[in-house]
Design a protein around this motif. Structure first.
Motif, PDB file in Angstrom:
ATOM      1  N   TYR A 113       0.839  -1.193   0.000  1.00 36.51           N
ATOM      2  CA  TYR A 113       0.000   0.000   0.000  1.00 36.51           C
ATOM      3  C   TYR A 113       0.873   1.241   0.000  1.00 36.51           C
ATOM      4  O   TYR A 113       1.766   1.383   0.843  1.00 36.51           O
ATOM      5  CB  TYR A 113      -0.923  -0.003   1.220  1.00 36.51           C
ATOM      6  CG  TYR A 113      -1.949   1.084   1.184  1.00 36.51           C
ATOM      7  CD1 TYR A 113      -2.914   1.104   0.193  1.00 36.51           C
ATOM      8  CD2 TYR A 113      -1.942   2.102   2.111  1.00 36.51           C
ATOM      9  CE1 TYR A 113      -3.860   2.119   0.136  1.00 36.51           C
ATOM     10  CE2 TYR A 113      -2.882   3.108   2.074  1.00 36.51           C
ATOM     11  CZ  TYR A 113      -3.843   3.117   1.077  1.00 36.51           C
ATOM     12  OH  TYR A 113      -4.767   4.120   1.025  1.00 36.51           O
ATOM     13  N   GLY A 114       0.665   2.105  -0.949  1.00 32.94           N
ATOM     14  CA  GLY A 114       1.502   3.290  -1.062  1.00 32.94           C
ATOM     15  C   GLY A 114       2.830   2.936  -1.702  1.00 32.94           C
ATOM     16  O   GLY A 114       3.053   1.817  -2.148  1.00 32.94           O
ATOM     17  N   THR A 115       3.711   3.906  -1.738  1.00 33.07           N
ATOM     18  CA  THR A 115       5.026   3.670  -2.339  1.00 33.07           C
ATOM     19  C   THR A 115       6.083   3.598  -1.249  1.00 33.07           C
ATOM     20  O   THR A 115       6.095   4.394  -0.321  1.00 33.07           O
ATOM     21  CB  THR A 115       5.380   4.811  -3.312  1.00 33.07           C
ATOM     22  OG1 THR A 115       5.318   6.049  -2.606  1.00 33.07           O
ATOM     23  CG2 THR A 115       4.431   4.851  -4.492  1.00 33.07           C
ATOM     24  N   GLY A 116       6.931   2.598  -1.370  1.00 33.65           N
ATOM     25  CA  GLY A 116       8.063   2.502  -0.471  1.00 33.65           C
ATOM     26  C   GLY A 116       7.768   1.991   0.930  1.00 33.65           C
ATOM     27  O   GLY A 116       8.660   1.935   1.755  1.00 33.65           O
ATOM     28  N   SER A 117       6.538   1.607   1.218  1.00 37.57           N
ATOM     29  CA  SER A 117       6.252   1.123   2.568  1.00 37.57           C
ATOM     30  C   SER A 117       6.466  -0.388   2.639  1.00 37.57           C
ATOM     31  O   SER A 117       6.499  -1.076   1.624  1.00 37.57           O
ATOM     32  CB  SER A 117       4.814   1.465   2.972  1.00 37.57           C
ATOM     33  OG  SER A 117       3.904   0.793   2.127  1.00 37.57           O
TER      34      SER A 117
ATOM     35  N   PRO B  78      -8.796   5.626  -3.040  1.00 35.70           N
ATOM     36  CA  PRO B  78      -8.629   5.203  -4.435  1.00 35.70           C
ATOM     37  C   PRO B  78      -7.387   5.757  -5.133  1.00 35.70           C
ATOM     38  O   PRO B  78      -6.905   5.144  -6.084  1.00 35.70           O
ATOM     39  CB  PRO B  78      -9.893   5.734  -5.128  1.00 35.70           C
ATOM     40  CG  PRO B  78     -10.899   5.883  -4.043  1.00 35.70           C
ATOM     41  CD  PRO B  78     -10.114   6.225  -2.802  1.00 35.70           C
ATOM     42  N   SER B  79      -6.833   6.864  -4.676  1.00 32.80           N
ATOM     43  CA  SER B  79      -5.682   7.459  -5.360  1.00 32.80           C
ATOM     44  C   SER B  79      -4.339   6.895  -4.890  1.00 32.80           C
ATOM     45  O   SER B  79      -3.301   7.243  -5.462  1.00 32.80           O
ATOM     46  CB  SER B  79      -5.681   8.975  -5.170  1.00 32.80           C
ATOM     47  OG  SER B  79      -5.429   9.295  -3.814  1.00 32.80           O
ATOM     48  N   ILE B  80      -4.344   6.048  -3.875  1.00 33.01           N
ATOM     49  CA  ILE B  80      -3.093   5.506  -3.344  1.00 33.01           C
ATOM     50  C   ILE B  80      -2.841   4.128  -3.952  1.00 33.01           C
ATOM     51  O   ILE B  80      -3.733   3.277  -3.947  1.00 33.01           O
ATOM     52  CB  ILE B  80      -3.132   5.433  -1.800  1.00 33.01           C
ATOM     53  CG1 ILE B  80      -3.347   6.841  -1.236  1.00 33.01           C
ATOM     54  CG2 ILE B  80      -1.855   4.812  -1.257  1.00 33.01           C
ATOM     55  CD1 ILE B  80      -3.573   6.885   0.264  1.00 33.01           C
ATOM     56  N   PRO B  81      -1.630   3.882  -4.497  1.00 31.74           N
ATOM     57  CA  PRO B  81      -1.344   2.587  -5.129  1.00 31.74           C
ATOM     58  C   PRO B  81      -1.546   1.419  -4.161  1.00 31.74           C
ATOM     59  O   PRO B  81      -1.198   1.499  -2.984  1.00 31.74           O
ATOM     60  CB  PRO B  81       0.131   2.699  -5.527  1.00 31.74           C
ATOM     61  CG  PRO B  81       0.423   4.158  -5.553  1.00 31.74           C
ATOM     62  CD  PRO B  81      -0.481   4.787  -4.540  1.00 31.74           C
TER      63      PRO B  81
ATOM     64  N   GLU C 177     -14.982   5.098  -2.535  1.00 30.49           N
ATOM     65  CA  GLU C 177     -15.151   5.273  -1.093  1.00 30.49           C
ATOM     66  C   GLU C 177     -13.821   5.041  -0.378  1.00 30.49           C
ATOM     67  O   GLU C 177     -13.116   4.083  -0.669  1.00 30.49           O
ATOM     68  CB  GLU C 177     -16.194   4.287  -0.553  1.00 30.49           C
ATOM     69  CG  GLU C 177     -17.575   4.491  -1.152  1.00 30.49           C
ATOM     70  CD  GLU C 177     -18.569   3.424  -0.710  1.00 30.49           C
ATOM     71  OE1 GLU C 177     -18.254   2.619   0.180  1.00 30.49           O
ATOM     72  OE2 GLU C 177     -19.673   3.409  -1.282  1.00 30.49           O
ATOM     73  N   SER C 178     -13.492   5.909   0.557  1.00 32.26           N
ATOM     74  CA  SER C 178     -12.305   5.759   1.399  1.00 32.26           C
ATOM     75  C   SER C 178     -12.729   5.147   2.734  1.00 32.26           C
ATOM     76  O   SER C 178     -13.854   5.348   3.180  1.00 32.26           O
ATOM     77  CB  SER C 178     -11.656   7.115   1.650  1.00 32.26           C
ATOM     78  OG  SER C 178     -11.289   7.690   0.429  1.00 32.26           O
ATOM     79  N   PHE C 179     -11.809   4.429   3.391  1.00 31.68           N
ATOM     80  CA  PHE C 179     -12.121   3.750   4.646  1.00 31.68           C
ATOM     81  C   PHE C 179     -10.825   3.289   5.292  1.00 31.68           C
ATOM     82  O   PHE C 179      -9.752   3.411   4.685  1.00 31.68           O
ATOM     83  CB  PHE C 179     -13.063   2.559   4.403  1.00 31.68           C
ATOM     84  CG  PHE C 179     -12.528   1.584   3.383  1.00 31.68           C
ATOM     85  CD1 PHE C 179     -11.850   0.455   3.783  1.00 31.68           C
ATOM     86  CD2 PHE C 179     -12.674   1.841   2.028  1.00 31.68           C
ATOM     87  CE1 PHE C 179     -11.335  -0.424   2.838  1.00 31.68           C
ATOM     88  CE2 PHE C 179     -12.169   0.974   1.083  1.00 31.68           C
ATOM     89  CZ  PHE C 179     -11.501  -0.164   1.493  1.00 31.68           C
TER      90      PHE C 179
END
Length: 104
Positions: free
Chosen positions: A6-10, A58-61, A35-37
């Motif tokens: 989830y996200g970049t580099g995590s 939705p905008s986070i890889p 929807e975000s959650f």
């Protein structure tokens, strides 16, 4: 043991393949609706004690990686329980599988 990136580099989040397959259905449904959650889970044995929560948007890889090449048969009761928690103010709580009970 599958992984959720989830996200970049995590660091990846390690989740058992069967649970991850069910989460994928719920997460994809919610994000498809824009929807975000939140998603919360207890740390596995061998990790530092505690729990974690991430905010899914939705905008986070996001990428699901499974150890098993074949998807498991999905349990609709478990998906229903996860969807219900996803729509609550507390977000998805990664709970143990809800077993379907046979009706007589």
């Amino acid at each position: 043991m599958g992984m959720l990136h989830y996200g970049t580099g995590s660091e990846p989040i390690h989740i058992e393949d069967r649970a991850l397959a069910h989460l994928k259905v719920v997460i994809a449904t919610k994000l498809r609706r824009n929807e975000s959650f939140t998603l919360s889970w207890r740390h596995h044995d061998g990790d530092p004690e505690g729990r974690s929560t991430i905010w899914l948007h939705p905008s986070i890889p996001l990428r699901f990686v499974f150890d098993e090449p074949e998807p498991p048969q999905l349990n609709s009761k478990w998906i229903e329980e996860l969807m219900h928690s996803a729509s609550s103010t507390g977000g998805i709580q990664l709970v143990d599988e809800v077993l379907e009970t046979p009706t007589e």
